[in-house]
Motif scaffolding. Structure first.
Motif, PDB file in Angstrom:
ATOM      1  N   GLY A 155       0.795  -1.233   0.000  1.00  0.00           N
ATOM      2  CA  GLY A 155       0.000   0.000   0.000  1.00  0.00           C
ATOM      3  C   GLY A 155       0.824   1.278   0.000  1.00  0.00           C
ATOM      4  O   GLY A 155       0.278   2.372   0.153  1.00  0.00           O
ATOM      5  N   LYS A 156       2.149   1.163  -0.192  1.00  0.00           N
ATOM      6  CA  LYS A 156       2.990   2.368  -0.136  1.00  0.00           C
ATOM      7  C   LYS A 156       3.039   3.137  -1.458  1.00  0.00           C
ATOM      8  O   LYS A 156       3.604   4.224  -1.513  1.00  0.00           O
ATOM      9  CB  LYS A 156       4.401   1.987   0.324  1.00  0.00           C
ATOM     10  N   MET A 157       2.462   2.564  -2.532  1.00  0.00           N
ATOM     11  CA  MET A 157       2.361   3.319  -3.793  1.00  0.00           C
ATOM     12  C   MET A 157       1.044   4.087  -3.718  1.00  0.00           C
ATOM     13  O   MET A 157      -0.012   3.571  -4.080  1.00  0.00           O
ATOM     14  CB  MET A 157       2.357   2.360  -4.995  1.00  0.00           C
ATOM     15  N   GLN A 158       1.123   5.324  -3.252  1.00  0.00           N
ATOM     16  CA  GLN A 158      -0.115   6.046  -2.954  1.00  0.00           C
ATOM     17  C   GLN A 158      -0.955   6.351  -4.192  1.00  0.00           C
ATOM     18  O   GLN A 158      -2.166   6.532  -4.089  1.00  0.00           O
ATOM     19  CB  GLN A 158       0.208   7.306  -2.167  1.00  0.00           C
ATOM     20  N   HIS A 194       7.588  -4.207  -6.281  1.00  0.00           N
ATOM     21  CA  HIS A 194       8.300  -5.464  -5.997  1.00  0.00           C
ATOM     22  C   HIS A 194       8.979  -5.441  -4.631  1.00  0.00           C
ATOM     23  O   HIS A 194       9.036  -6.456  -3.953  1.00  0.00           O
ATOM     24  CB  HIS A 194       9.367  -5.725  -7.072  1.00  0.00           C
ATOM     25  N   LEU A 195       9.494  -4.274  -4.257  1.00  0.00           N
ATOM     26  CA  LEU A 195      10.321  -4.156  -3.043  1.00  0.00           C
ATOM     27  C   LEU A 195       9.584  -3.607  -1.831  1.00  0.00           C
ATOM     28  O   LEU A 195       9.783  -4.084  -0.711  1.00  0.00           O
ATOM     29  CB  LEU A 195      11.525  -3.235  -3.341  1.00  0.00           C
ATOM     30  N   TRP A 196       8.728  -2.597  -2.026  1.00  0.00           N
ATOM     31  CA  TRP A 196       8.262  -1.827  -0.875  1.00  0.00           C
ATOM     32  C   TRP A 196       7.473  -2.648   0.136  1.00  0.00           C
ATOM     33  O   TRP A 196       7.355  -2.269   1.294  1.00  0.00           O
ATOM     34  CB  TRP A 196       7.446  -0.614  -1.343  1.00  0.00           C
ATOM     35  N   GLY A 197       6.927  -3.778  -0.280  1.00  0.00           N
ATOM     36  CA  GLY A 197       6.143  -4.613   0.633  1.00  0.00           C
ATOM     37  C   GLY A 197       6.959  -5.339   1.696  1.00  0.00           C
ATOM     38  O   GLY A 197       6.381  -5.996   2.564  1.00  0.00           O
ATOM     39  N   VAL A 198       8.272  -5.214   1.686  1.00  0.00           N
ATOM     40  CA  VAL A 198       9.074  -5.942   2.681  1.00  0.00           C
ATOM     41  C   VAL A 198       8.994  -5.307   4.071  1.00  0.00           C
ATOM     42  O   VAL A 198       9.384  -5.930   5.059  1.00  0.00           O
ATOM     43  CB  VAL A 198      10.571  -6.072   2.266  1.00  0.00           C
ATOM     44  N   ALA A 199       8.486  -4.075   4.154  1.00  0.00           N
ATOM     45  CA  ALA A 199       8.391  -3.417   5.466  1.00  0.00           C
ATOM     46  C   ALA A 199       7.141  -2.542   5.505  1.00  0.00           C
ATOM     47  O   ALA A 199       6.548  -2.233   4.466  1.00  0.00           O
ATOM     48  CB  ALA A 199       9.634  -2.579   5.727  1.00  0.00           C
ATOM     49  N   ASP A 200       6.757  -2.132   6.717  1.00  0.00           N
ATOM     50  CA  ASP A 200       5.540  -1.331   6.881  1.00  0.00           C
ATOM     51  C   ASP A 200       5.760   0.104   6.373  1.00  0.00           C
ATOM     52  O   ASP A 200       6.837   0.446   5.881  1.00  0.00           O
ATOM     53  CB  ASP A 200       5.082  -1.344   8.348  1.00  0.00           C
ATOM     54  N   ALA A 218      18.936   9.881  -7.581  1.00  0.00           N
ATOM     55  CA  ALA A 218      18.404  10.257  -6.259  1.00  0.00           C
ATOM     56  C   ALA A 218      17.814  11.660  -6.276  1.00  0.00           C
ATOM     57  O   ALA A 218      16.953  11.994  -5.462  1.00  0.00           O
ATOM     58  CB  ALA A 218      19.504  10.144  -5.206  1.00  0.00           C
ATOM     59  N   SER A 219      18.250  12.493  -7.224  1.00  0.00           N
ATOM     60  CA  SER A 219      17.686  13.847  -7.309  1.00  0.00           C
ATOM     61  C   SER A 219      16.931  14.054  -8.627  1.00  0.00           C
ATOM     62  O   SER A 219      16.595  15.175  -8.995  1.00  0.00           O
ATOM     63  CB  SER A 219      18.813  14.882  -7.174  1.00  0.00           C
ATOM     64  N   ILE A 228      11.341   7.761  -5.610  1.00  0.00           N
ATOM     65  CA  ILE A 228      11.437   6.297  -5.552  1.00  0.00           C
ATOM     66  C   ILE A 228      12.822   5.888  -5.048  1.00  0.00           C
ATOM     67  O   ILE A 228      12.958   5.003  -4.202  1.00  0.00           O
ATOM     68  CB  ILE A 228      11.137   5.684  -6.943  1.00  0.00           C
ATOM     69  N   TYR A 229      13.848   6.586  -5.548  1.00  0.00           N
ATOM     70  CA  TYR A 229      15.212   6.267  -5.129  1.00  0.00           C
ATOM     71  C   TYR A 229      15.352   6.443  -3.605  1.00  0.00           C
ATOM     72  O   TYR A 229      15.882   5.589  -2.908  1.00  0.00           O
ATOM     73  CB  TYR A 229      16.223   7.155  -5.870  1.00  0.00           C
ATOM     74  N   GLY A 230      14.812   7.559  -3.098  1.00  0.00           N
ATOM     75  CA  GLY A 230      14.907   7.829  -1.658  1.00  0.00           C
ATOM     76  C   GLY A 230      14.163   6.789  -0.830  1.00  0.00           C
ATOM     77  O   GLY A 230      14.662   6.291   0.179  1.00  0.00           O
ATOM     78  N   GLN A 231      12.945   6.451  -1.288  1.00  0.00           N
ATOM     79  CA  GLN A 231      12.146   5.441  -0.571  1.00  0.00           C
ATOM     80  C   GLN A 231      12.847   4.081  -0.618  1.00  0.00           C
ATOM     81  O   GLN A 231      12.853   3.331   0.363  1.00  0.00           O
ATOM     82  CB  GLN A 231      10.748   5.359  -1.179  1.00  0.00           C
ATOM     83  N   ASN A 232      13.433   3.752  -1.764  1.00  0.00           N
ATOM     84  CA  ASN A 232      14.160   2.480  -1.887  1.00  0.00           C
ATOM     85  C   ASN A 232      15.283   2.386  -0.861  1.00  0.00           C
ATOM     86  O   ASN A 232      15.493   1.333  -0.251  1.00  0.00           O
ATOM     87  CB  ASN A 232      14.751   2.341  -3.294  1.00  0.00           C
ATOM     88  N   MET A 233      16.029   3.476  -0.692  1.00  0.00           N
ATOM     89  CA  MET A 233      17.143   3.441   0.269  1.00  0.00           C
ATOM     90  C   MET A 233      16.625   3.170   1.676  1.00  0.00           C
ATOM     91  O   MET A 233      17.220   2.407   2.433  1.00  0.00           O
ATOM     92  CB  MET A 233      17.942   4.746   0.215  1.00  0.00           C
TER      93      MET A 233
END
Ligand SMILES: [Zn+2]
Length: 332
Positions: free
Chosen positions: A115-118, A152-158, A189-190, A197-202
């Motif tokens: 749910g993090k892709m608003q 693919h990635l963001w679901g690994v954490a809340d 990143a900028s 997305i780059y910032g959230q990925n980090m």
């Protein structure tokens, strides 16, 4: 006691009379019952050799067609989508997470977005659908992240990236992929589009960093599951080979997205591929391999459950969905 035909018809006739009588005395048709929008539980089981595979849906995501294929002539792009009875302005992609039970390990191929892709409220259903499939997050041993895109990635954490979704899992990711997304000074990143997305990925990768194991091209994820380097969509993008006995399956990850465009025009450069030329080259090569090997294919973004075969169609390809199997056996 047997019911002969005459009695059966009489009994059935009585029931019909009863229904009609009830309906007319109630003053309304049964179609007035509340309309539900709920769907079936959103998982699909099948077997591959000794392995049990379950496709579990995270929902859907949608993007403007011109963002997905920015260089394709509009008339041609519209014609391909319309001929496949798809809208011409946007493309909706399923999000099919593959769960592999090898008998020894429980492995997820990607983790959805939680749910993090608003901008994509139709995605983020993985936990609900895993529960429906009776798969507990704490039972998951390994998660292969094919690439570090949000779906693919963001679901690994809340939402705050403090609590891991799968508390006992290790995370396997391509070495090149991890290196690419963990450079605070990287121009992406900028970047206007990719910066957030780059910032959230980090942040998300930091939440799991003590559990990450990197894999090299063609490296083993767990016994029976092998990474295949398919760069282009991202630098360390990974597809997957799953093998049990003589049974094999290739998992595309994001080598393909749209069921018509990716197959009919594999050489169209994709707007979300970070390396446009390499992305197109990889897509054609991977589809060529799938068609040559006549192998079962599982795909993250094709129509649910995304299981089928790739066949040649002239100089391009076509997707053939497998028939649904109701008993968890190997589909055809
Ligand atoms: Zn994706």
């Amino acid at each position: 006691m047997s019911l002969d035909r005459r009695h059966f018809l009489a009994a059935a006739g009585g029931a019909v009379v009863g229904l009609v009588g009830e309906s007319s005395s109630g003053g309304g048709a049964r179609a007035r019952a509340p309309v539900s929008r709920s769907q079936a539980p959103g998982f699909y089981r099948f077997s591959l050799g000794q392995f049990q595979l379950t496709v579990v849906s995270d929902g859907t995501i949608a993007f403007p067609a011109e963002a997905l294929w920015p260089e394709a002539p509009k008339a041609e792009r519209d014609a391909v989508l319309a001929s496949d009875f798809q809208p011409t302005d946007k493309s909706t992609l399923q999000v099919n997470v593959l769960v592999v039970n090898t008998g020894d390990r429980l492995v997820l191929i990607d983790a959805g977005s939680r749910g993090k892709m608003q901008q994509q409220p139709t995605a983020g259903r993985l936990l609900q659908k895993l529960a429906a499939a009776e798969i507990k997050p704490e039972e998951v041993d390994t998660i292969l992240i094919t690439h570090a895109h949000p779906d693919h990635l963001w679901g690994v954490a809340d939402a705050s990236d403090t609590e891991r979704t799968f508390p006992n899992a290790e995370y396997v990711i391509g070495e090149a992929e991890l290196n690419f997304w963990m450079q605070p000074d990287h121009p992406l990143a900028s970047h206007a589009v990719w910066g957030d997305i780059y910032g959230q990925n980090m942040k998300t990768l930091a939440a799991i960093k003590d559990r990450i194991r990197t894999v090299k091209p063609d490296g083993e994820v767990v016994p029976g599951i092998t990474a295949i380097a398919t760069p282009g969509h991202t630098p360390g993008h990974t597809s997957v080979q799953i093998a049990s006995g003589s049974s094999q399956l290739l998992c595309t990850a994001d080598v393909v997205g749209n069921r018509a465009v990716a197959f009919q025009h594999p050489d169209w450069r994709g707007g979300f591929d970070l390396d446009l030329d390499q992305g197109a080259k990889t897509r054609r090569a991977f589809l060529d391999r799938c068609a040559s090997e006549k192998v079962m294919v599982s795909s993250y973004h094709l129509p649910f459950p995304g299981v089928g075969h790739v066949v040649r169609a002239g100089a391009a390809f076509s997707w053939l969905s497998s028939d649904w199997t109701w008993d968890g056996v190997s589909p055809t």
